[in-house]
Design a protein around this motif. Sequence first.
Motif, PDB file in Angstrom:
ATOM      1  N   ASP A   2     -21.244  92.323  12.474  1.00 28.89           N
ATOM      2  CA  ASP A   2     -20.540  93.196  11.537  1.00 28.89           C
ATOM      3  C   ASP A   2     -20.577  92.550  10.157  1.00 28.89           C
ATOM      4  O   ASP A   2     -19.722  91.759   9.814  1.00 28.89           O
ATOM      5  CB  ASP A   2     -19.100  93.416  12.008  1.00 28.89           C
ATOM      6  N   GLN A   3     -21.589  92.901   9.400  1.00 28.78           N
ATOM      7  CA  GLN A   3     -21.722  92.354   8.051  1.00 28.78           C
ATOM      8  C   GLN A   3     -20.784  93.085   7.099  1.00 28.78           C
ATOM      9  O   GLN A   3     -20.478  94.245   7.309  1.00 28.78           O
ATOM     10  CB  GLN A   3     -23.166  92.511   7.556  1.00 28.78           C
ATOM     11  N   SER A   4     -20.336  92.421   6.060  1.00 26.65           N
ATOM     12  CA  SER A   4     -19.504  93.072   5.060  1.00 26.65           C
ATOM     13  C   SER A   4     -20.327  94.171   4.393  1.00 26.65           C
ATOM     14  O   SER A   4     -21.428  93.912   3.916  1.00 26.65           O
ATOM     15  CB  SER A   4     -19.049  92.064   4.004  1.00 26.65           C
ATOM     16  N   PRO A   5     -19.798  95.394   4.401  1.00 26.66           N
ATOM     17  CA  PRO A   5     -20.575  96.491   3.818  1.00 26.66           C
ATOM     18  C   PRO A   5     -20.655  96.382   2.303  1.00 26.66           C
ATOM     19  O   PRO A   5     -19.750  95.859   1.669  1.00 26.66           O
ATOM     20  CB  PRO A   5     -19.780  97.731   4.221  1.00 26.66           C
ATOM     21  N   LYS A   6     -21.736  96.894   1.760  1.00 27.77           N
ATOM     22  CA  LYS A   6     -21.926  96.837   0.317  1.00 27.77           C
ATOM     23  C   LYS A   6     -20.956  97.786  -0.407  1.00 27.77           C
ATOM     24  O   LYS A   6     -20.746  97.671  -1.586  1.00 27.77           O
ATOM     25  CB  LYS A   6     -23.365  97.234  -0.030  1.00 27.77           C
ATOM     26  N   THR A   7     -20.382  98.740   0.344  1.00 27.95           N
ATOM     27  CA  THR A   7     -19.519  99.736  -0.274  1.00 27.95           C
ATOM     28  C   THR A   7     -18.101  99.233  -0.514  1.00 27.95           C
ATOM     29  O   THR A   7     -17.357  99.825  -1.275  1.00 27.95           O
ATOM     30  CB  THR A   7     -19.444 100.999   0.601  1.00 27.95           C
ATOM     31  N   ALA A   8     -17.680  98.150   0.129  1.00 29.16           N
ATOM     32  CA  ALA A   8     -16.325  97.635  -0.055  1.00 29.16           C
ATOM     33  C   ALA A   8     -16.172  97.112  -1.482  1.00 29.16           C
ATOM     34  O   ALA A   8     -17.031  96.381  -1.967  1.00 29.16           O
ATOM     35  CB  ALA A   8     -16.025  96.534   0.948  1.00 29.16           C
ATOM     36  N   ARG A  32      -3.244  98.441  -1.214  1.00 40.11           N
ATOM     37  CA  ARG A  32      -4.583  98.955  -1.524  1.00 40.11           C
ATOM     38  C   ARG A  32      -5.109  98.251  -2.769  1.00 40.11           C
ATOM     39  O   ARG A  32      -4.369  98.052  -3.717  1.00 40.11           O
ATOM     40  CB  ARG A  32      -4.546 100.465  -1.743  1.00 40.11           C
ATOM     41  N   VAL A  33      -6.389  97.899  -2.710  1.00 41.87           N
ATOM     42  CA  VAL A  33      -7.075  97.316  -3.860  1.00 41.87           C
ATOM     43  C   VAL A  33      -8.218  98.269  -4.191  1.00 41.87           C
ATOM     44  O   VAL A  33      -9.112  98.462  -3.367  1.00 41.87           O
ATOM     45  CB  VAL A  33      -7.620  95.904  -3.536  1.00 41.87           C
ATOM     46  N   GLU A  34      -8.151  98.898  -5.352  1.00 42.24           N
ATOM     47  CA  GLU A  34      -9.143  99.913  -5.753  1.00 42.24           C
ATOM     48  C   GLU A  34      -9.273 100.980  -4.674  1.00 42.24           C
ATOM     49  O   GLU A  34     -10.368 101.440  -4.347  1.00 42.24           O
ATOM     50  CB  GLU A  34     -10.494  99.255  -6.026  1.00 42.24           C
ATOM     51  N   GLY A  35      -8.136 101.356  -4.052  1.00 49.29           N
ATOM     52  CA  GLY A  35      -8.134 102.398  -3.038  1.00 49.29           C
ATOM     53  C   GLY A  35      -8.520 101.920  -1.649  1.00 49.29           C
ATOM     54  O   GLY A  35      -8.475 102.677  -0.688  1.00 49.29           O
ATOM     55  N   PHE A  36      -8.890 100.642  -1.525  1.00 50.35           N
ATOM     56  CA  PHE A  36      -9.344 100.078  -0.253  1.00 50.35           C
ATOM     57  C   PHE A  36      -8.141  99.456   0.470  1.00 50.35           C
ATOM     58  O   PHE A  36      -7.410  98.658  -0.119  1.00 50.35           O
ATOM     59  CB  PHE A  36     -10.414  99.020  -0.530  1.00 50.35           C
ATOM     60  N   VAL A  37      -7.913  99.841   1.731  1.00 51.54           N
ATOM     61  CA  VAL A  37      -6.747  99.374   2.485  1.00 51.54           C
ATOM     62  C   VAL A  37      -6.882  97.894   2.842  1.00 51.54           C
ATOM     63  O   VAL A  37      -7.919  97.453   3.334  1.00 51.54           O
ATOM     64  CB  VAL A  37      -6.565 100.205   3.775  1.00 51.54           C
ATOM     65  N   VAL A  38      -5.801  97.149   2.583  1.00 50.39           N
ATOM     66  CA  VAL A  38      -5.754  95.721   2.909  1.00 50.39           C
ATOM     67  C   VAL A  38      -4.477  95.440   3.692  1.00 50.39           C
ATOM     68  O   VAL A  38      -3.385  95.797   3.255  1.00 50.39           O
ATOM     69  CB  VAL A  38      -5.781  94.853   1.630  1.00 50.39           C
ATOM     70  N   THR A  54      -9.290  87.571   3.484  1.00 49.19           N
ATOM     71  CA  THR A  54      -9.819  86.692   4.535  1.00 49.19           C
ATOM     72  C   THR A  54     -10.915  87.354   5.362  1.00 49.19           C
ATOM     73  O   THR A  54     -11.751  86.676   5.944  1.00 49.19           O
ATOM     74  CB  THR A  54      -8.690  86.235   5.482  1.00 49.19           C
ATOM     75  N   SER A  55     -10.904  88.692   5.432  1.00 48.61           N
ATOM     76  CA  SER A  55     -11.890  89.394   6.245  1.00 48.61           C
ATOM     77  C   SER A  55     -12.054  90.818   5.722  1.00 48.61           C
ATOM     78  O   SER A  55     -11.071  91.508   5.485  1.00 48.61           O
ATOM     79  CB  SER A  55     -11.418  89.428   7.704  1.00 48.61           C
ATOM     80  N   VAL A  56     -13.300  91.252   5.543  1.00 44.70           N
ATOM     81  CA  VAL A  56     -13.573  92.600   5.051  1.00 44.70           C
ATOM     82  C   VAL A  56     -14.335  93.357   6.124  1.00 44.70           C
ATOM     83  O   VAL A  56     -15.371  92.890   6.610  1.00 44.70           O
ATOM     84  CB  VAL A  56     -14.392  92.576   3.742  1.00 44.70           C
ATOM     85  N   ARG A  57     -13.813  94.512   6.503  1.00 48.52           N
ATOM     86  CA  ARG A  57     -14.472  95.379   7.487  1.00 48.52           C
ATOM     87  C   ARG A  57     -14.964  96.628   6.767  1.00 48.52           C
ATOM     88  O   ARG A  57     -14.836  96.756   5.565  1.00 48.52           O
ATOM     89  CB  ARG A  57     -13.484  95.761   8.600  1.00 48.52           C
ATOM     90  N   ARG A  58     -15.486  97.567   7.542  1.00 47.46           N
ATOM     91  CA  ARG A  58     -16.067  98.773   6.942  1.00 47.46           C
ATOM     92  C   ARG A  58     -15.032  99.598   6.177  1.00 47.46           C
ATOM     93  O   ARG A  58     -15.299 100.079   5.084  1.00 47.46           O
ATOM     94  CB  ARG A  58     -16.702  99.626   8.037  1.00 47.46           C
TER      95      ARG A  58
END
Length: 66
Positions: A2-8, A32-38, A54-58
Amino acid sequence: MDQSPKTAPIQEGEEYDVKIEDVGKEGDGITRVEGFVVFVPDTKVGDEVKVKITSVRRRFAFAEKI
């Protein structure tokens, strides 16, 4: 793998000042950071904390308070 997606919009190791907006099923704070759930463990709604990713998923990421 599971690679970190380029879209995050965020990457592991980055630091942000955030405000916890919600709490997830497991009790982790949610921001949320720039709309991305954390998800941030050991936080509650209304907390204003500095976090490190610490970890970025899709579709979401995890961070820790620093």
